[in-house]
Scaffold this active site. Structure first.
Site, PDB file in Angstrom:
ATOM      1  N   GLN A   4       5.305  22.499  45.906  1.00  0.00           N
ATOM      2  CA  GLN A   4       5.171  22.573  47.263  1.00  0.00           C
ATOM      3  C   GLN A   4       4.211  23.813  47.705  1.00  0.00           C
ATOM      4  OE1 GLN A   4       8.809  24.761  48.679  1.00  0.00           O
ATOM      5  NE2 GLN A   4       8.721  23.556  49.938  1.00  0.00           N
TER       6      GLN A   4
ATOM      7  N   ARG B 132       8.914  22.769  55.221  1.00  0.00           N
ATOM      8  CA  ARG B 132       7.721  23.511  54.518  1.00  0.00           C
ATOM      9  C   ARG B 132       6.957  22.211  54.989  1.00  0.00           C
ATOM     10  NH1 ARG B 132      10.022  27.839  50.225  1.00  0.00           N
ATOM     11  NH2 ARG B 132      11.247  29.089  52.184  1.00  0.00           N
TER      12      ARG B 132
ATOM     13  N   HIS C 115       3.405  28.076  46.089  1.00  0.00           N
ATOM     14  CA  HIS C 115       4.107  28.888  45.958  1.00  0.00           C
ATOM     15  C   HIS C 115       5.745  28.022  44.703  1.00  0.00           C
ATOM     16  CE1 HIS C 115       7.781  31.260  47.269  1.00  0.00           C
ATOM     17  NE2 HIS C 115       8.599  29.639  47.857  1.00  0.00           N
TER      18      HIS C 115
HETATM   19  C1  LIG Z   1       8.055  34.689  46.035  1.00  0.00           C
HETATM   20  C2  LIG Z   1       9.341  33.697  46.310  1.00  0.00           C
HETATM   21  C3  LIG Z   1      10.738  34.204  47.374  1.00  0.00           C
HETATM   22  C4  LIG Z   1      11.744  32.956  46.821  1.00  0.00           C
HETATM   23  N1  LIG Z   1      11.741  32.372  48.128  1.00  0.00           N
HETATM   24  C5  LIG Z   1      13.851  31.759  47.832  1.00  0.00           C
HETATM   25  C6  LIG Z   1      14.221  31.727  48.829  1.00  0.00           C
HETATM   26  O1  LIG Z   1      15.284  32.727  49.666  1.00  0.00           O
HETATM   27  N2  LIG Z   1      15.427  30.851  47.978  1.00  0.00           N
HETATM   28  C7  LIG Z   1      15.036  30.178  47.323  1.00  0.00           C
HETATM   29  O2  LIG Z   1      16.054  29.409  47.153  1.00  0.00           O
HETATM   30  N3  LIG Z   1      14.174  29.789  46.409  1.00  0.00           N
HETATM   31  C8  LIG Z   1      13.570  31.090  46.463  1.00  0.00           C
HETATM   32  N4  LIG Z   1      12.388  30.882  45.411  1.00  0.00           N
HETATM   33  C9  LIG Z   1      11.681  29.509  44.013  1.00  0.00           C
HETATM   34  C10 LIG Z   1      12.714  30.566  43.688  1.00  0.00           C
HETATM   35  O3  LIG Z   1      13.032  32.186  43.948  1.00  0.00           O
HETATM   36  C11 LIG Z   1      12.968  30.052  41.864  1.00  0.00           C
HETATM   37  O4  LIG Z   1      12.460  28.673  42.129  1.00  0.00           O
HETATM   38  C12 LIG Z   1      13.947  30.669  41.500  1.00  0.00           C
HETATM   39  O5  LIG Z   1      14.621  32.047  41.079  1.00  0.00           O
HETATM   40  C13 LIG Z   1      13.483  30.439  39.727  1.00  0.00           C
HETATM   41  O6  LIG Z   1      14.828  30.130  38.780  1.00  0.00           O
HETATM   42  P1  LIG Z   1      14.156  30.174  37.512  1.00  0.00           P
HETATM   43  O7  LIG Z   1      15.456  30.539  37.134  1.00  0.00           O
HETATM   44  O8  LIG Z   1      14.296  29.012  37.151  1.00  0.00           O
HETATM   45  O9  LIG Z   1      12.948  31.480  36.819  1.00  0.00           O
HETATM   46  P2  LIG Z   1      12.772  32.516  36.817  1.00  0.00           P
HETATM   47  O10 LIG Z   1      13.313  32.839  37.598  1.00  0.00           O
HETATM   48  O11 LIG Z   1      11.416  32.257  36.902  1.00  0.00           O
HETATM   49  O12 LIG Z   1      13.151  32.218  34.999  1.00  0.00           O
HETATM   50  C14 LIG Z   1      11.759  31.970  34.218  1.00  0.00           C
HETATM   51  C15 LIG Z   1      11.981  32.832  32.837  1.00  0.00           C
HETATM   52  O13 LIG Z   1      11.852  32.264  31.890  1.00  0.00           O
HETATM   53  C16 LIG Z   1      11.193  33.257  30.781  1.00  0.00           C
HETATM   54  N5  LIG Z   1      10.329  31.963  30.065  1.00  0.00           N
HETATM   55  C17 LIG Z   1       9.056  31.339  30.559  1.00  0.00           C
HETATM   56  N6  LIG Z   1       8.144  30.972  29.460  1.00  0.00           N
HETATM   57  C18 LIG Z   1       9.535  31.584  28.562  1.00  0.00           C
HETATM   58  C19 LIG Z   1       8.211  31.429  26.650  1.00  0.00           C
HETATM   59  N7  LIG Z   1       7.961  30.349  27.099  1.00  0.00           N
HETATM   60  N8  LIG Z   1       9.862  32.208  26.637  1.00  0.00           N
HETATM   61  C20 LIG Z   1      10.542  32.926  26.834  1.00  0.00           C
HETATM   62  N9  LIG Z   1      10.608  32.797  27.565  1.00  0.00           N
HETATM   63  C21 LIG Z   1      10.146  32.322  29.180  1.00  0.00           C
HETATM   64  C22 LIG Z   1      10.561  34.465  31.029  1.00  0.00           C
HETATM   65  O14 LIG Z   1      11.112  35.195  31.147  1.00  0.00           O
HETATM   66  C23 LIG Z   1      12.016  34.208  32.612  1.00  0.00           C
HETATM   67  O15 LIG Z   1      13.501  34.827  32.071  1.00  0.00           O
HETATM   68  C24 LIG Z   1      11.120  31.626  45.592  1.00  0.00           C
HETATM   69  C25 LIG Z   1       9.511  31.914  44.840  1.00  0.00           C
HETATM   70  C26 LIG Z   1       9.280  32.486  45.466  1.00  0.00           C
HETATM   71  C27 LIG Z   1       7.785  32.726  44.041  1.00  0.00           C
END
Ligand SMILES: Cc1cc2nc3c(=O)[nH]c(=O)nc-3n(C[C@H](O)[C@H](O)[C@H](O)COP(=O)(O)OP(=O)(O)OC[C@H]3O[C@@H](n4cnc5c(N)ncnc54)[C@H](O)[C@@H]3O)c2cc1C
Ligand code: SF4
Ligand code: SF4
Ligand code: FES
Lengths: 320, 560
Positions: B229, B275, B339
């Site tokens: 995206q 989007r 993104h």
């Molecule tokens: C700027 C921005 C704005 C956004 N706004 C929105 C919104 O308003 N609404 C919405 O629904 N979504 C939004 N999104 C999307 C959403 O925020 C993300 O898709 C979501 O938060 C991802 O969460 P997650 O828990 O999957 O990963 P993350 O929060 O990225 O966490 C990944 C974790 O994995 C760990 N990790 C990674 N690799 C390793 C490794 N090799 N060894 C150990 N640890 C590792 C990291 O330390 C981290 O703790 C946005 C994204 C961005 C970038």
């Protein structure tokens, strides 16, 4: 444009680990942040430079460090804003936290203190079926505190932590406020009681540093003052902390400024056997203060305008 | 060597990882979380706009949310999974509120909403424009309360496979440089996206896609990796996000002639179309010469200072800091930027991957609820709903998994690799150069508009970068906090992710969602109502297909 970064480095693995400054001169653009320039050094000059960073947008809280003597987020600080006509910028790790390597500090003490304030909602049971009803103003007000990204800048520059590492410090106390101020939380009494103990809300000297350096407008000191008001309202005014506040205003009324040496006995009570512990506990702090030439003068004189100060006090008293 | 052993090990401490940990803990498992940065530094903190949920208690209909999601996905989302997510959204949201999230309210003190793209109804719940940060802090509060063990600043380097099952991970402790084996009966990957495979990106520098690459190397299937995206409104210069909530609150997109050009592309939904649609519109305006210095303008002036300062204060701060624009006074230059990745590790609705004992949730997973295009504010929902489900399922699985002997020699491969990286003679190349070249390549050829030639060029370029990587040396031989080693290892994983994106994109011979080919501009439902799976094989990535699950909604022409 060129800039010279004077970076305070520390390598724990060298034969004689010693903090030292190392200078790097790099080409930068007008719009560069301090972080941009550090990344440039790391990518193009010295891969071993250690620092934490991720978001580049003042939201992840990784990149707090001291720039020209003040804690700040490297990603939020434009180079030109700190260069001030000179071409050299001094960059150091945060203080009040042990340095691991270069600009990376150990934040374990920081997180331990966050843990100490029981940082989770303790709501009234039973939970409602739907959401808790709460005024939007209260939530918007809390958003200001929730904006804390736990970067540690305030802790780095807190003047009390410099002499007393046991102080809970601005970030943890702001976190505590986030619950005391939350209409859904039901543990106020317990929280305020704990926060009123030694190391808590009454240990802040209101130096304002945390408000100055906080990159997110959390204003920890203001939250601490709000906690004090609530603590007094909740009846926690018999402890030394609240008495400290009273002693503070008594002394200022008397001489027009703070007689710091008389603060301690006045707060704890000279002949109170319970005060022996805290009094003895102050000795190392006093010694450290002495070493840093921060001990107040032994003979305390009134300031010339003391009469005016007393008049202000009378006026305020009359209004109460 | 210290022995670490758990029932459930969650890799990643973003929203998905923390929610999974809390669920596994509640399920009675001995659970631990491992993360390369402190939990609150996870990139979930950057989410600005909000989280979607249809609250049926106030008369909203989750069917409508599901349909909007299906349409938003350009009919590539699996409808059974979408139904699970949308039907559980209401309870999920209330649960978050009960945990302590300080959602903004309406005048009566009930949860307040704003509108988001691709939906007619305002059902996005929010905390100003720091929703992700506010959610992440509250989940961390719950983790502190739970006292689950956290391996903090430990970098996972590979999955441990025994008899075809995932049985733990190998990880590098950044503070000491030691490699460790952590045994676990079940492993949940919650490592987030891979946005930094592109340059620029709205993602943090840590968002490097290891979870996907590790699962892929261990034999799991990745799905729909071509679906990347581009967000329509990222800041000129450094690519930082200007949330969709700006448009949700009523902001306009203007071209150099001052026209609200979305009229041409999406006359009904205007700025709040999906989007992919808005990004293509913005890019078209720029390409056809109606841009301003490579950008178009996002105009918030008519929203007024007060709204901007209470509900959009963070993006106002960012605009001031980086381009010196006060949103109340001036429009801000924006352009589309990488993104989010809809693709990821293929899972079922309980987070189970194609490998027994291995689960995945959050952005690294593909359930698939986002299909060809994710709706704004559906990702946070995805992390929480499927984080919880995978934590719960993994705990149940672990309770019955039994013991297996694991030799400590499983860490040798990673140990040797690190030694090799450190012993090579440094040349002129560096991890930073290769990473930048990869980012530029992807951004040029596998972006908003794609075509066969460009994508072929990208595949070749990535293979060349892999060759350069195979010669690369780590210049820093230290043990403590060696970020040079860390970034080099991340790069290896990123190159695998980049490759799977390119080959999947080449395989999809149609235009759908975020995958728009100028050489085949039409959607082809007859042949392409199917997912693209990619597996690792000795010959490189191998492609497979899987039909899309349709429950109630047949594909329709998509207009906004
Ligand atoms: C700027 C921005 C704005 C956004 N706004 C929105 C919104 O308003 N609404 C919405 O629904 N979504 C939004 N999104 C999307 C959403 O925020 C993300 O898709 C979501 O938060 C991802 O969460 P997650 O828990 O999957 O990963 P993350 O929060 O990225 O966490 C990944 C974790 O994995 C760990 N990790 C990674 N690799 C390793 C490794 N090799 N060894 C150990 N640890 C590792 C990291 O330390 C981290 O703790 C946005 C994204 C961005 C970038
Ligand atoms: S105002 Fe109080 S908490 Fe803040 S820096 Fe000063 S002493 Fe520390
Ligand atoms: S209060 Fe401010 S300075 Fe302190 S940790 Fe939070 S954001 Fe950082
Ligand atoms: S890099 Fe995230 S706060 Fe600076």
């Amino acid at each position: 444009m060129q800039v010279t970064l004077a970076i305070k480095r520390f390598n724990p693995e060298s034969d004689k680990p010693q903090p030292h400054y190392e200078e790097f001169t790099v080409d930068v653009e007008e719009h560069f942040t301090v972080l941009d320039s550090l990344i440039k050094v790391r990518e193009e000059v010295d891969e071993s430079l250690a620092l934490r960073c991720s978001c580049r947008a003042s939201i992840c809280g990784s990149c707090a460090m001291r720039v020209e003597g003040h804690a700040t987020l490297a990603c939020k600080t434009k180079l030109i804003s700190v260069m001030d006509g000179q071409s050299k910028v001094r960059i150091e790790p945060m203080t009040n936290q042990p340095v691991i390597k270069d600009l990376v500090v150990d934040m374990k003490p920081f997180w331990d203190k966050i843990r100490d304030v029981e940082p989770w909602l303790q709501p009234q049971e039973p939970e409602p079926e739907d959401e808790y009803i709460a005024p939007n103003e209260a939530m918007i007000h809390l958003t200001g505190v929730m904006g804390c990204i736990m970067c540690g800048a305030c802790v780095s520059d807190c003047t009390v932590l410099e002499v007393d590492p046991n102080f809970l410090g601005p970030a943890a106390l702001a976190k505590a406020y986030r619950f005391v101020g939350d209409p859904r939380d039901d543990a106020d009494k317990h929280r305020l009681k704990e926060l009123s103990k030694y190391t808590g809300i009454w240990d802040c000297t209101r130096c304002y540093e945390c408000v100055e350096v906080c990159p997110k407008g959390v204003a920890p000191m203001d939250r601490i003052m709000a906690l004090r008001d609530r603590a007094i309202a909740a009846g926690f005014d018999g402890n030394y902390g609240a008495r400290h506040t009273e002693a503070f205003s008594d002394l200022v009324e008397h001489s027009g400024w703070l007689d710091e040496l008389r603060m301690i006995p006045k707060t704890f009570g000279m002949f109170n056997p319970l005060s022996l512990g805290p009094l003895l506990g102050m000795i190392p702090i006093g010694l450290r203060a002495l070493r840093r030439r921060k001990l107040p003068p032994i003979r305390h004189k009134s300031i010339p305008g003391v009469k005016n100060v007393r008049r202000i006090f009378k006026k305020v008293e009359a209004r109460k | 060597m210290a022995v670490y052993e758990h029932d459930v090990l969650v890799v990643g401490a973003g929203l998905a990882g923390m929610r999974a940990t809390i669920a596994a803990d509640a399920g009675g498992a001995n659970v631990a979380m491992i993360t390369k940065v402190h939990p609150v530094r996870s990139h979930s903190n950057a989410a600005q706009g909000g989280i979607n949920a249809a609250l049926t208690s106030r008369g909203d209909d989750w069917d409508d949310h599901a349909l909007a999601t299906v349409k938003g996905s350009d009919y590539l989302g699996d409808q059974d999974a979408i139904e699970v997510m949308c039907s559980e959204a209401g309870d999920t949201l209330i649960e978050l509120e009960h945990m302590g999230v300080i959602f903004n309210r309406d005048e009566e003190g009930h949860l307040g909403t704003r509108r988001f793209g691709g939906q007619e109804v305002a059902r996005t719940f929010f905390v100003a424009d720091i929703t992700g940060q506010a959610l992440l802090q509250v989940l961390y509060e719950q983790i502190v309360k739970s006292q689950a063990r956290i391996y903090e600043e430990w970098f996972v380097t590979s999955l441990v496979m025994v008899d075809g099952q995932c049985r733990g991970v190998v990880a590098l402790e950044l503070m000491t440089g030691q490699l460790h084996l952590i045994k676990s009966k079940a492993v949940i990957l919650a490592t987030g996206g891979s946005g930094r495979v592109y340059e620029p990106s709205t993602n943090g520098l840590i968002v490097t896609g290891e979870g996907m690459a590790m699962a892929y190397r261990a034999g799991a299937a990745l799905m729909d990796m071509e679906m990347v995206q581009y967000h329509p409104t990222t800041l000129k210069g450094n690519g930082i996000l200007m949330t969709e909530a700006a448009r949700g609150e009523g902001a306009y997109l203007l071209n150099s002639e001052g026209d609200r050009f979305m009229e041409k592309y999406a006359p009904n939904m205007m700025e709040l179309a999906s989007r992919d649609v808005v990004s293509r519109a913005v890019q078209t305006e720029i390409n056809e010469g109606r841009g301003v210095d490579g950008c178009v303008l996002l105009d918030l002036r008519h929203l007024g200072r007060e709204l901007i300062e209470t509900k959009l204060s963070y993006i106002n701060e960012v605009a001031l800091d980086f381009v010196n624009v006060n949103l109340a006074d001036q429009p801000v230059p924006i352009r589309p930027g990488c993104h989010y990745i809809m693709g990821g590790i293929k899972t079922d609705v309980n987070g189970a991957t194609t490998i027994p004992g291995l689960y995945a949730a959050g952005e690294c997973a593909n359930v698939s609820v986002h299909g060809g295009n994710r709706l704004g504010a559906n990702s946070l929902l995805d992390t929480i709903v499927f984080g919880r489900r995978s934590g719960h399922t993994a705990a149940t699985y672990a309770a019955e998994a039994g013991e297996k002997a694991i030799s400590e020699s499983v860490i040798n491969a990673d140990r040797d690799f690190i030694k090799l990286l450190m012993s090579r003679e440094p040349g002129n190349d560096s991890w930073a150069k290769i990473r930048r070249d990869m980012g530029d390549t992807m951004n040029e050829h596998v972006a908003v508009f794609r075509n066969e030639d460009g994508m072929q060029t990208a595949v070749k370029a990535i293979l060349q970068l892999k060759e350069r990587f195979a010669q690369l040396a780590v210049r820093d031989n230290s043990q403590v906090f060696n970020t040079s080693l860390l970034f080099t290892m991340e790069l290896g994983f990123m190159l695998d992710v980049a490759e799977t994106i390119c080959v999947s994109a080449l395989a999809r011979k149609e235009s759908r969602g975020a995958h728009y080919r100028t050489d085949i501009p039409e959607r082809d439902d007859e042949n392409w109502m199917r997912h693209i799976l990619v597996h690792a094989s000795p010959e490189g990535p191998s492609i497979d297909y899987l039909p899309v699950v349709i429950t109630r909604w047949q594909p329709q022409a998509r207009s906004y």
